[in-house]
Design an enzyme around this catalytic site. Structure first.
Site, PDB file in Angstrom:
ATOM      1  N   CYS A 133      32.641  31.035  43.296  1.00  0.00           N
ATOM      2  CA  CYS A 133      31.446  31.633  43.860  1.00  0.00           C
ATOM      3  C   CYS A 133      31.013  30.891  45.110  1.00  0.00           C
ATOM      4  O   CYS A 133      30.805  29.679  45.085  1.00  0.00           O
ATOM      5  CB  CYS A 133      30.317  31.597  42.840  1.00  0.00           C
ATOM      6  SG  CYS A 133      28.759  32.022  43.582  1.00  0.00           S
ATOM      7  N   ASN A 199      39.065  36.406  42.981  1.00  0.00           N
ATOM      8  CA  ASN A 199      37.695  36.720  43.369  1.00  0.00           C
ATOM      9  C   ASN A 199      37.734  37.280  44.795  1.00  0.00           C
ATOM     10  O   ASN A 199      38.813  37.545  45.328  1.00  0.00           O
ATOM     11  CB  ASN A 199      36.836  35.444  43.302  1.00  0.00           C
ATOM     12  CG  ASN A 199      35.388  35.778  42.913  1.00  0.00           C
ATOM     13  OD1 ASN A 199      34.806  36.698  43.469  1.00  0.00           O
ATOM     14  ND2 ASN A 199      34.832  35.034  41.974  1.00  0.00           N
ATOM     15  N   THR A 200      36.593  37.422  45.415  1.00  0.00           N
ATOM     16  CA  THR A 200      36.535  38.064  46.741  1.00  0.00           C
ATOM     17  C   THR A 200      36.934  37.108  47.873  1.00  0.00           C
ATOM     18  O   THR A 200      36.845  35.892  47.748  1.00  0.00           O
ATOM     19  CB  THR A 200      35.109  38.562  47.004  1.00  0.00           C
ATOM     20  OG1 THR A 200      34.209  37.469  46.820  1.00  0.00           O
ATOM     21  CG2 THR A 200      34.723  39.678  46.053  1.00  0.00           C
TER      22      THR A 200
END
Ligand SMILES: Cc1cc2nc3c(=O)[nH]c(=O)nc-3n(C[C@H](O)[C@H](O)[C@H](O)COP(=O)(O)OP(=O)(O)OC[C@H]3O[C@@H](n4cnc5c(N)ncnc54)[C@H](O)[C@@H]3O)c2cc1C
Ligand SMILES: Cc1cc2nc3c(=O)[nH]c(=O)nc-3n(C[C@H](O)[C@H](O)[C@H](O)COP(=O)(O)OP(=O)(O)OC[C@H]3O[C@@H](n4cnc5c(N)ncnc54)[C@H](O)[C@@H]3O)c2cc1C
Ligand SMILES: Cc1cc2nc3c(=O)[nH]c(=O)nc-3n(C[C@H](O)[C@H](O)[C@H](O)COP(=O)(O)O)c2cc1C
Ligand SMILES: Cc1cc2nc3c(=O)[nH]c(=O)nc-3n(C[C@H](O)[C@H](O)[C@H](O)COP(=O)(O)O)c2cc1C
Ligand code: FES
Ligand code: FES
Lengths: 309, 284, 309, 284
Positions: A133, A199-200
């Site tokens: 994140c 993830n992104t």
């Protein structure tokens, strides 16, 4: 016809009824999509991130449209651990699909608090550790980019798992690294039961007319079909670097997309952004994977990768 | 709420850069319930999302408010076709970017991918209040629908007759063909109707009764209505606009900031919110 | 009306007549596109990579189609330094646009050989150092991901530039790194005159029916609109980390796309993949940038970034 | 060679999963030159690329061989319209993936983005040789065009009459309506014409004269023709297929491996190559 049991995927003590899950952040806590998707037909629900404290999320706008993709900067908006247990978990409990809680925090201790508390709650089948994140600062960079820290965090979480030792720790990797195999190996060394990947990507869109970034936060996470080739390459590399299972995601919208990940080395997949366009996408993906397995005579999902030439 | 594939029935220009898109509404969907808040009721202020392009590009569906909705049914009198009336829904959309550019190319008979009805619609006006409906830009669609619904309610004696005001920069941007008789048209350049913004018009307008405000349009207009509503201590049902991903409350992407600093979700807490609570500055 | 001189961009001794160039590998050595594009209207031609020896390139297939993008694994196919000078440079010489030679090699010495030899040749205006080529192995990873090596190579190249000291060294950065600012700063410290940003992302497409990777090499470089948000974010970060100019590229197909890069901090742009779809794209981009500058009253391209709020 | 926007004139199914797309060819383009190799001559074996979708998705244009081409001109006799004959080009395409799925939706009057003519076409047959044209799958378009061109040449006494053989898995895949009289149809399942592959047919066929081979189709077929051509020491003009990006020789993306180990570019060295030199194994 393939017996449906062959679609099951077991990771530590968790057996997902089938390999197609819905990705963290795209499906809320399940309830929101109940009218649109038969939840019991899913392999797993990966929840929106849960942090110890409630989080309001980032300033708005939080979304931007990109070629064959999107940016988000939701910022881990979530009701917090207590409200998750009180308000969200009851709905998830007793679903036929597996429930994997996506865990996030500001510090390592935050992650521990979430896992320790949830270990005492029924209805949770596993943890997906969101070390990728962009909001969890660590020396200016995202947390999940430092192999040493990933290993330490994973070890602490794996050790802490006492009440519900069967629940797998799935470490979710970021594609925003020079060498994803280094982070993958670190997670494995720390005791992760599986990896999820990816993830992104970090991205930015500028509104030229307004002369400012579309997202209030400037950058956000790029997801959707645009990033699929990046995700497939990451899974291909990561699954060859470790011996724990890898769950593939990033831009999956059809069975063919999912099969790319499964052929690349994944044992299961998640559908994220495609849900927004087509809520029934995960079920269509599952149908297509099942049909492929029947056609090719593959006995189990994990065997699909063996077909790659 | 449901995702379904349907058929475009009409797509025509209604003003400079604005079109009305109409499409078949499936017979078994959207039966209007009595309380006007049922999950499948395409009520004024609620919306739907369209896939506006290929299978995955754009990745995000585009949200549009209902500007009209008619359930399928049967004429009691019957007739050649057995009296069948096809259900139909519509929106009025502005050409903005690639999604709406794609929608503009659709022809009757083309397939359309719809997800809806979504969100919370407008509340009914308090008894004895004059519904004042303020529309600007892309806000005209939902306000037309609300005006029609309230006019029908008023005819049935359920509320006072609504007054609709539509603001635009210039006359060419006003979809005159769609406006009910008696609409107050305001143009910045005075090329039609009242010269000035709808806020200017409002300031000089006496509704006779205590007003109940309803508005949809650009943030500055919404903020101006908020100021008027506050000064008249009137209720204000405001339909907001925000980028959306899921449309069903799952992704927290459509956050709208309230003056309290909290965020609500435009798609599921709104799009109709208490206009007095919204931080209109943050929306601009 | 803006005087066209304001469109010029000067980097060290090179003045590009305008900020819109064509990216390395997408435009060959210019000649191939002569029938389709008015070369004299371009700001710069960045040539296909030149290596000391001729290179046949990678096994075929070398291309794959992806959502809003493509993969390539051309593998630096080029006729080699001698043939470049003999067969390609004469055509490029005397063009109104700047000619930037994209330099690649297997070793640092390879890069030096190319620059030293070309320094003696007229018609070359600058060098773009392709340190982001996935084919140049260095400890298992691409060359351009190690800041120390980028700094050393840049320094050697900058020092070697004796005969033609006015020609800028432009270091082309890879987005496949954990921290692009570290590599950007290393290049600046080594004496780079500018950066170009970004090269392709690593990606893979699997042909599910054939059960093999579409590219013979497995992975390839992802380019096109799909990666534009990644490129804009990289330029935004890199241009704030260094004080040398940054040239932006990655998925530029329209003036709006180019303006995103210019607002993010670039002083010039390159059009690559979009050429394949629309050969006149760079000229349309230029028209749009010119119109924007006139509309906004911006005096020079480098001032566009100041408009970002 | 030029990129231009033109108009679809026809788009119709010609066999199971195959369509013929026709479009207007601009009047000032593609005048055929005498040597048949001029840059703007849409000669048999040459190709064009189409944008097959949105502005940038797919990012790669799709290449198709000319299956027909007629320049614009005037009938000497004149007539109501002053004798104008509109130019037109065509291809026969197979529905494979998203690009061709998009092309299948085009209707007459729709806009089409064309880049061409590109590549090197077929060489003329040596004098006294019998042109044997072998088509399989998507290779049928260019071979139809070549057959027509050589038939016209033969009628003018410039070469021997060509013989066309078309192979397919089954009868439904053969665009019978497009085939000239006398075409040898071969089907794997024997549902039409000769039962067996075109290679089988070739083995049993006596062209009377020394043959000159021309082929376009799947790699195994191309390899089989190469073997026959080699055994008969006959020339072999083979049109290859390879993914393309630029189409003009700039990107080196369309590499085709030769048996020598060298690579050539399908788009600018080909698509017509000496079939005896190509490494057909590497193409499979
Ligand atoms: C609940 C709701 C109801 C709506 N009802 C209508 C309606 O009835 N008629 C109508 O014309 N439009 C309506 N809109 C706005 C409509 O969704 C956008 O205009 C449309 O999505 C633009 O798509 P595009 O691809 O053409 O533009 P894009 O190229 O995607 O965007 C063009 C510009 O429009 C802005 N924009 C696009 N979508 C949104 C959005 N959802 N929120 C805020 N800004 C946006 C962006 O800033 C962007 O710069 C509504 C939006 C919401 C959230
Ligand atoms: C010079 C040339 C001439 C051609 N002429 C014709 C023609 O006359 N009629 C016709 O039907 N087709 C022709 N083709 C092939 C045609 O270009 C492809 O079938 C088309 O691009 C497929 O696009 P798609 O998006 O539908 O399929 P995609 O989804 O992009 O691809 C479907 C499958 O087709 C294969 N494929 C796609 N394009 C190519 C390609 N260029 N080379 C090799 N394999 C490819 C890929 O392996 C892929 O798995 C020609 C190709 C070339 C290079
Ligand atoms: C709106 C949105 C919110 C997300 N929130 C989270 C999150 O809370 N935790 C997490 O690990 N990943 C989150 N992700 C990342 C997705 O789970 C997924 O890794 C990524 O989107 C790539 O998959 P996709 O292309 O299928 O969407 C989010 C993605 C989106 C689009
Ligand atoms: C076919 C192809 C070949 C390329 N060859 C090179 C090269 O030789 N050297 C280099 O530095 N970059 C090369 N690139 C990368 C591009 O110059 C550019 O950095 C990248 O494609 C992103 O820009 P785009 O999205 O506009 O294409 C190549 C890209 C493509 C598509
Ligand atoms: S759009 Fe997803 S929560 Fe509103
Ligand atoms: S397609 Fe670019 S060289 Fe052939």
């Amino acid at each position: 016809m393939t017996d449906d049991r062959n679609l099951g995927v077991t990771i530590r003590g968790m057996t997902m009824p089938n390999p197609v899950g819905v990705a963290s952040g795209a499906f809320g806590y399940g309830e929101e999509y109940e009218a649109l998707v038969d939840l019991d037909a899913l392999g797993a629900i990966y929840t929106k991130a849960v942090t110890p404290e409630p989080r309001p999320g980032n300033p708005a706008p939080r979304l931007a449209d990109t070629p064959a993709g999107m940016l988000n900067s939701i910022g881990l908006a979530n009701p917090g651990l207590d409200a998750f247990v009180a308000d969200k978990l009851p709905f998830l409990r007793g679903r036929r699909c597996s429930v994997v809680v996506n865990v996030a925090g500001k510090t390592e201790d935050d992650y521990l608090r979430v896992v320790e508390r949830l270990d005492g709650e029924a209805g949770v089948d596993g943890y997906e550790i969101n070390v990728s994140c962009p909001n969890v600062a660590h020396g200016g960079l995202a947390f999940g980019t430092d192999p040493a820290q990933v290993e330490r965090l994973t070890r602490r979480l794996a050790d802490a798992r006492s009440k519900a030792p069967g629940r797998p720790i799935i470490v979710k990797l970021s594609p925003n690294v020079t060498d994803i195999t280094a982070v993958a190996k670190a997670a494995e060394a720390g005791g992760a039961d599986a990896l999820s990947c990816v993830n992104t990507l970090v991205g930015m869109v500028i509104d030229v007319k307004a002369r400012r970034t579309v997202l209030a936060m400037g950058t956000g996470g790029l997801s959707g079909p645009a990033i699929r080739p990046v995700g497939v390459a990451c899974v291909y590399k990561a699954s060859r670097a470790v011996s724990i299972p890898v769950i593939g995601l990033g831009g999956i919208a059809s069975a063919d997309d999912a099969l790319q990940y499964l052929l690349a080395g994944a044992v299961a997949v998640q559908v994220g952004t495609a849900l927004f366009s087509r809520p029934e996408a995960p079920l269509e993906v599952l149908d297509g994977v099942r049909a492929f397995m029947e056609r090719e005579g593959v006995g189990s999902v994990a065997d699909i990768r063996k077909l790659l030439r | 709420m449901r995702r379904f594939d349907t058929i475009v029935t009409a797509n025509r220009p209604v003003a400079d850069g604005y079109r009305e898109l109409r499409f078949a509404w499936p017979p078994d969907d959207g039966r209007r319930a009595d309380d006007g808040r049922e999950a499948d009721d395409p009520a004024p202020g609620r919306f739907f999302t369209l896939r506006a392009g290929g299978r995955y590009d754009p990745a995000l569906r585009r949200p549009f408010a209902f500007s009209d909705w008619r359930p399928s049914g049967r004429r009691p009198s019957g007739g050649e076709d057995g009296g069948a009336i096809a259900g139909e829904a519509a929106c009025v959309f502005q050409l903005r970017g690639r999604g709406t550019a794609h929608l503009a190319t659709l022809r009757p008979g083309d397939s359309l991918d719809v997800l809806g009805p979504l969100g919370r619609g407008f509340a009914k006006p308090p008894r004895g209040a004059r519904p004042l409906l303020i529309a600007g830009g892309i806000g005209v669609g939902p306000m037309l629908y609300l005006a029609a619904a309230l006019a029908a309610d008023a005819a049935a004696g359920l509320c006072e007759a609504p007054i609709l005001a539509v603001g635009a920069r210039t006359a060419a941007l006003v979809p005159v063909g769609l406006l009910p008789a008696g609409t107050a048209v305001c143009t910045d350049d005075g090329s039609a109707g009242f010269r000035g913004t709808v806020a200017d018009w409002l300031a000089s307008f006496d509704p006779g009764l205590p007003p109940a405000f309803y508005a949809c349009g650009p943030a500055p207009m919404m903020a101006a209505v908020a100021a008027v509503a506050a000064s008249r201590r009137a209720p204000y049902e405001a339909a907001v606009e925000q980028w959306m991903a899921c449309g069903v409350g799952a992704c927290a992407g459509c956050a709208v900031r309230l003056r309290s600093g909290d965020y609500v979700k435009a798609c599921s807490d709104g799009p109709v919110l208490d206009g007095g609570l919204v931080d209109w500055e943050a929306m601009a």
